[in-house]
Each structure stands twice: as structure tokens, then as C-alpha cells.
Design a protein around this motif. Structure first.
Motif, PDB file in Angstrom:
ATOM      1  N   GLU A   1       0.665  -1.079   0.037  1.00 28.34           N
ATOM      2  CA  GLU A   1      -0.061   0.157  -0.110  1.00 28.34           C
ATOM      3  C   GLU A   1       1.209   1.627   0.312  1.00 28.34           C
ATOM      4  OE1 GLU A   1      -4.495  -1.497   1.971  1.00 28.34           O
ATOM      5  OE2 GLU A   1      -2.233  -0.085   3.141  1.00 28.34           O
ATOM      6  N   GLY A   2       2.066   1.757  -0.217  1.00 32.64           N
ATOM      7  CA  GLY A   2       2.840   2.495  -0.704  1.00 32.64           C
ATOM      8  C   GLY A   2       3.836   2.371   0.763  1.00 32.64           C
ATOM      9  N   VAL A   3       3.330   1.821   1.935  1.00 31.64           N
ATOM     10  CA  VAL A   3       4.488   2.235   3.292  1.00 31.64           C
ATOM     11  C   VAL A   3       5.987   2.157   2.911  1.00 31.64           C
ATOM     12  CG1 VAL A   3       4.817   1.895   5.726  1.00 31.64           C
ATOM     13  CG2 VAL A   3       2.515   2.513   4.859  1.00 31.64           C
ATOM     14  N   THR A   4       6.398   3.154   2.986  1.00 36.59           N
ATOM     15  CA  THR A   4       7.604   2.488   2.876  1.00 36.59           C
ATOM     16  C   THR A   4       8.981   3.481   4.568  1.00 36.59           C
ATOM     17  OG1 THR A   4       8.091   5.396   2.593  1.00 36.59           O
ATOM     18  CG2 THR A   4       8.407   3.941   0.802  1.00 36.59           C
ATOM     19  N   THR A   5       8.251   3.767   5.388  1.00 37.57           N
ATOM     20  CA  THR A   5       8.783   4.014   6.937  1.00 37.57           C
ATOM     21  C   THR A   5       7.421   3.519   7.893  1.00 37.57           C
ATOM     22  OG1 THR A   5       9.930   5.972   6.105  1.00 37.57           O
ATOM     23  CG2 THR A   5       9.458   5.230   8.034  1.00 37.57           C
ATOM     24  N   ILE A   6       8.358   2.332   8.495  1.00 39.91           N
ATOM     25  CA  ILE A   6       7.053   1.939   9.590  1.00 39.91           C
ATOM     26  C   ILE A   6       8.141   2.171  11.524  1.00 39.91           C
ATOM     27  CG2 ILE A   6       8.135  -0.476   8.988  1.00 39.91           C
ATOM     28  CD1 ILE A   6       4.880  -1.017  10.025  1.00 39.91           C
ATOM     29  N   GLU A   7       6.999   2.487  12.033  1.00 35.26           N
ATOM     30  CA  GLU A   7       7.283   1.796  13.621  1.00 35.26           C
ATOM     31  C   GLU A   7       7.191   0.864  14.267  1.00 35.26           C
ATOM     32  OE1 GLU A   7       6.336   2.776  17.912  1.00 35.26           O
ATOM     33  OE2 GLU A   7       5.668   2.500  16.771  1.00 35.26           O
TER      34      GLU A   7
ATOM     35  N   GLY B   1       8.974  16.553  26.647  1.00 30.74           N
ATOM     36  CA  GLY B   1       9.018  17.063  25.046  1.00 30.74           C
ATOM     37  C   GLY B   1       8.284  15.771  24.392  1.00 30.74           C
ATOM     38  N   ALA B   2       7.545  15.221  24.551  1.00 31.26           N
ATOM     39  CA  ALA B   2       7.167  14.027  23.922  1.00 31.26           C
ATOM     40  C   ALA B   2       7.330  14.372  22.331  1.00 31.26           C
ATOM     41  CB  ALA B   2       5.950  13.219  23.870  1.00 31.26           C
ATOM     42  N   LEU B   3       7.780  13.511  22.004  1.00 36.96           N
ATOM     43  CA  LEU B   3       7.385  13.448  20.252  1.00 36.96           C
ATOM     44  C   LEU B   3       6.274  13.388  19.778  1.00 36.96           C
ATOM     45  CD1 LEU B   3       9.957  10.973  18.586  1.00 36.96           C
ATOM     46  CD2 LEU B   3      10.158  13.896  18.110  1.00 36.96           C
TER      47      LEU B   3
ATOM     48  N   ARG C   1       7.360  13.759  11.723  1.00 35.69           N
ATOM     49  CA  ARG C   1       6.990  14.429  13.096  1.00 35.69           C
ATOM     50  C   ARG C   1       7.403  13.320  13.801  1.00 35.69           C
ATOM     51  NH1 ARG C   1       4.568  20.838  12.744  1.00 35.69           N
ATOM     52  NH2 ARG C   1       5.066  20.606  14.625  1.00 35.69           N
ATOM     53  N   ALA C   2       5.861  12.243  14.479  1.00 36.40           N
ATOM     54  CA  ALA C   2       5.417  11.737  15.521  1.00 36.40           C
ATOM     55  C   ALA C   2       6.931  10.689  15.494  1.00 36.40           C
ATOM     56  CB  ALA C   2       4.561  11.111  15.230  1.00 36.40           C
ATOM     57  N   LEU C   3       7.791  10.370  14.620  1.00 34.28           N
ATOM     58  CA  LEU C   3       8.983   9.673  14.586  1.00 34.28           C
ATOM     59  C   LEU C   3       9.152  10.807  14.408  1.00 34.28           C
ATOM     60  CD1 LEU C   3       7.619   6.877  12.295  1.00 34.28           C
ATOM     61  CD2 LEU C   3       7.338   7.096  14.759  1.00 34.28           C
ATOM     62  N   GLY C   4       9.976  11.395  14.863  1.00 32.24           N
ATOM     63  CA  GLY C   4      11.355  13.024  14.847  1.00 32.24           C
ATOM     64  C   GLY C   4      12.017  12.571  13.524  1.00 32.24           C
ATOM     65  N   LEU C   5      11.153  11.586  12.203  1.00 31.24           N
ATOM     66  CA  LEU C   5      12.376  12.053  11.153  1.00 31.24           C
ATOM     67  C   LEU C   5      11.822  13.355  10.182  1.00 31.24           C
ATOM     68  CD1 LEU C   5      11.247   8.351  10.175  1.00 31.24           C
ATOM     69  CD2 LEU C   5      13.571   9.273  11.331  1.00 31.24           C
TER      70      LEU C   5
END
Length: 404
Positions: A132-138, A258-260, A355-359
Motif C-alpha cells: 500500500e505504499g508504506v516505506t517507513t514504519i514504527e 517534550g514527547a514526540l 514528525r511523530a517519529l522525529g524524522l
């Protein structure tokens, strides 16, 4: 290194919610794993065109950044389908957990699974997201709840990325539940996972961020303080499961550190929204879990929007409350159940998820300097990404400048 020209696309930059729409750009130039230029091919600088050793025609397809699933529990063994059936008969999630089900039932299965078994179990879930086009995953730990079982989960997460061409961020979530061997000794467990396990796993290079399930029946705000102080000492960013069932003060602690991101947030008050806005914390919404549990009170999206809190959307892929490996479905549910606009949903799985992953800004947008992860879709308009369910219009995935 020669550059590559990707031409004849309809580019959706996703540098913000406002740019989650087709821009006046039809070309992207990449060099190695990075985007060098984005714009109209008609104004492509001649010297840059001359450096392009390859040209790919995107055939007028919609082009978005690679999607980012910023909250998953992808690595686990077994399933909890029987609990789903129980909930359909009216048994609450919390009652199931009190009986020894819930997270602890997955802990038992995951502890018993080898690294190879965990890899094989997670592979189809990751592949479904990649298609489905996901290239980055937590990917979070939290179903091991011993040092070595947590390490094994994080090692599996790293290996999944290596084997299957995804950029994986790992999150330490040993503060997911109190394991049976610490029953009645929750404070002792928090000391161990904070003072012993976290430093060791960080030393092994397995931890990108630290998370805690801070809610009724889970961990307290004081537990979060202890964990986040340890994370801070190690230079690790923090995240929080907060306010899914009750407000126990978690968001106040998360923003103090300072949580992401703060994730779930069905029980979120105005003061905490203001705190999140003040530190730039992302609100990660998990509509599939909300749907699966039959919750009735959605997160305060209008308040988040009005206060300019960035909103992300994720699958929360897990065996108990979100047995889902479709980020496109999560986008649709975020629109239908939480009243996000399609533009907000798309930003929620691109720039705001980064942003939620600091990336951010290196991932999640199509702009010079960003990682060359993008997707070409057989779609007429961006809002169709949140419209279709059960139909995947992903045509081509480019990861780090190469077609996959």
C-alpha cells in the motif's frame, strides 16, 4: 553519481496539510537516496537535466511521499480472535485483561516464539503495508516483558527492515503491562525495566524511542516520569499511549518531557491540548482500535485542529485491539469516524507521521533534501486515498531513489 529524472507525474508535496494536494509540479529529480529538485519539468535547470542518467515516465500518475505508519505493534505471535468474539458478546476489553487475557495472552505466545517464528509471523503484515505504499514504519516491543524477549522483538523489527526494504524505527514499550512474575509488584517491575533493561537495550543499539502505556489499569503518570527520566539520561526521545480509556495525567508528563507524540487520546482535555501545542507534540490517532473496541467518544479533533496540534494517523497493528495491516483503511476510518478531512488524513500518514517519529523534514514530504521515498498511484485526486476501501491503487513504490 548520475541523477534520475522522474517526469510526467502529478506531485503532492505533503510538506503540510495545506500541501496535501496536487501542486504545480510534474517532475522530481533524485540523486542516490535523496531528492535533489521538485518542480515543473519545463523549468528544470539545464545543468541538472544534463546530470540525469536515467529518466522514468510516471504516466500522469498521482505522486505522494512514501506513506509512514507511525504506531504499530507489528511483531507478535499468535492472535486474539477469541477475544474479539467475546467482545461481541459484551465482555469489555478491560474485563478480558483482568481474566489474564489481553496483552498478557500475547506475551505468553510471543515469549514462546523463536526469532525465526516472529519474523515469519510479521512478514505478511509488513508486506501488506508495503504493497500500500508504506516505506517507513514504527515497530514497538512490549509483548516480551523480559529483557531477552524484548530484545528479540526489537531485533526482529530491525531484521524485518533489512529483509523487506522498509525503514524501521524501533520503540521500547516494556511498560505495556506488568508481567505475571511481577504480579502485585508493579513498582519493582518499573524499576527493572527503567534501570536495567532500557540501558542495556540502548547499549545494544536496539532502541530509537521509548513509550509507555499510561492509562487506567496500566501504568501511572509517576511511572512515566521514572521511565522518561531514564530515557532522557540516555538521549532517547519519548512517546506515550495516553487517554485511551481515562485521563490519568499522562499527557502532562509527556509534554513536560517534550514527547514526540501522544497516541490514542480519546480522553483528552483542553489543557492538555494546549500543552501539546506548546511543545509541538503530534496527536497520533488510531481509528481502527477505536472501531474494534466499539468506543463512542472520539478524540477532540476540532480542538486539536484549532490549536494547531499536528495530527497523524496510524494502524496500531496489533493482535488485540487493531488486527489491521492497512494504512489506507486507517485513513478512511479517520475521516469517517473522527471527521478528518482527506487532506488531514494524507498529511497524517506523511509529514505529520514523520514528525511523530522525529524524522521530519527528512521523510514524509517531497522536497529537496528529503529521502527519495515516493509512490505513484493510479488515482485522479489525493482524496481518493481516503475514499477507496479494499482497493489498492498503488502502482509504483520508489524507496531511496530506486523502484521496488
Amino acid at each position: 553519481m548520475p541523477a534520475t529524472l522522474w517526469r510526467n507525474g502529478r506531485v503532492v508535496p505533503c510538506t503540510s496539510v495545506a500541501s496535501a494536494a496536487v501542486a504545480q509540479a510534474d517532475a522530481i529529480v533524485t540523486e542516490g537516496a535523496r531528492i535533489e529538485w521538485v518542480g515543473r519539468e519545463s523549468v528544470l535547470p539545464p545543468e541538472l537535466r544534463a546530470r540525469c542518467g536515467a529518466v522514468h515516465d510516471l504516466a500522469d500518475r498521482l505522486v505522494t511521499p512514501g506513506l509512514i505508519d507511525c504506531h504499530t505493534h507489528l511483531v507478535f505471535a499468535g492472535d486474539r480472535a477469541a477475544e474479539f468474539a467475546e467482545r461481541q458478546r459484551g465482555v469489555s476489553y478491560e474485563e478480558i485483561a483482568r481474566r489474564g487475557g489481553g496483552i498478557l495472552s500475547t506475551v505468553r505466545a510471543t515469549r514462546a516464539a523463536s526469532m525465526d517464528a516472529l519474523l515469519e509471523a510479521a512478514r505478511p503484515r509488513l508486506e501488506a503495508l508495503r504493497r500500500e505504499g508504506v516505506t517507513t514504519i514504527e515497530i514497538k516491543s512490549g509483548y516480551g516483558l523480559t529483557l531477552e524477549a524484548e530484545a528479540r522483538m526489537l531485533e526482529v523489527a530491525r531484521e524485518l527492515g533489512r529483509r523487506h526494504g522498509a525503514f524501521v524505527r524501533t520503540t521500547y514499550l516494556a511498560a505495556h503491562a506488568v508481567p505475571p512474575e511481577f504480579s502485585g509488584r508493579g513498582a519493582d517491575y518499573v524499576r527493572v525495566l527503567t534501570r536495567e533493561w532500557l540501558p542495556e537495550l540502548a547499549r545494544r543499539g536496539l532502541v530509537d524511542a521509548v513509550d509507555i502505556y499510561c492509562d487506567r489499569g496500566a501504568f501511572s503518570a509517576a511511572d512515566a516520569v521514572a521511565l522518561f527520566e531514564a530515557a532522557h539520561d540516555l538521549g532517547l526521545p519519548v512517546k506515550m499511549h495516553a487517554g485511551q480509556f481515562a485521563d490519568v495525567g499522562g499527557v502532562e508528563v509527556a509534554t513536560r518531557f517534550g514527547a514526540l507524540s501522544c497516541d490514542h487520546l480519546e480522553e483528552l482535555g483542553a489543557a492538555d491540548v494546549t500543552r501539546m501545542a506548546g511543545v509541538g507534540a503530534v496527536a497520533v490517532l488510531l481509528p481502527v482500535a477505536y472501531y474494534t473496541l466499539g468506543q463512542r467518544k472520539p478524540p477532540p479533533v476540532a480542538l486539536l485542529r484549532d490549536t494547531a496540534v499536528p495530527i497523524a494517523v496510524a494502524t496500531d497493528c496489533n493482535p488485540g485491539t487493531s488486527p489491521c495491516a492497512s494504512l489506507l483503511l486507517a485513513m478512511n476510518m479517520a475521516c469517517r469516524l473522527f471527521a478528518l478531512t482527506p487532506e488531514e488524513a494524507l498529511a497524517g500518514v506523511t509529514c505529520n507521521a514523520a514528525r511523530a517519529l522525529g524524522l521530519a523534514p527528512g521523510r514524509g514530504s517531497l522536497a529537496p533534501g528529503a529521502t527519495a521515498d515516493f509512490v505513484a498511484w493510479d488515482l485522479a485526486a489525493p482524496h481518493e486515498l481516503s475514499y477507496w476501501t479494499g482497493i489498492n491503487r498503488c502502482h509504483t513504490v520508489v524507496r531511496q531513489g530506486a523502484m521496488r
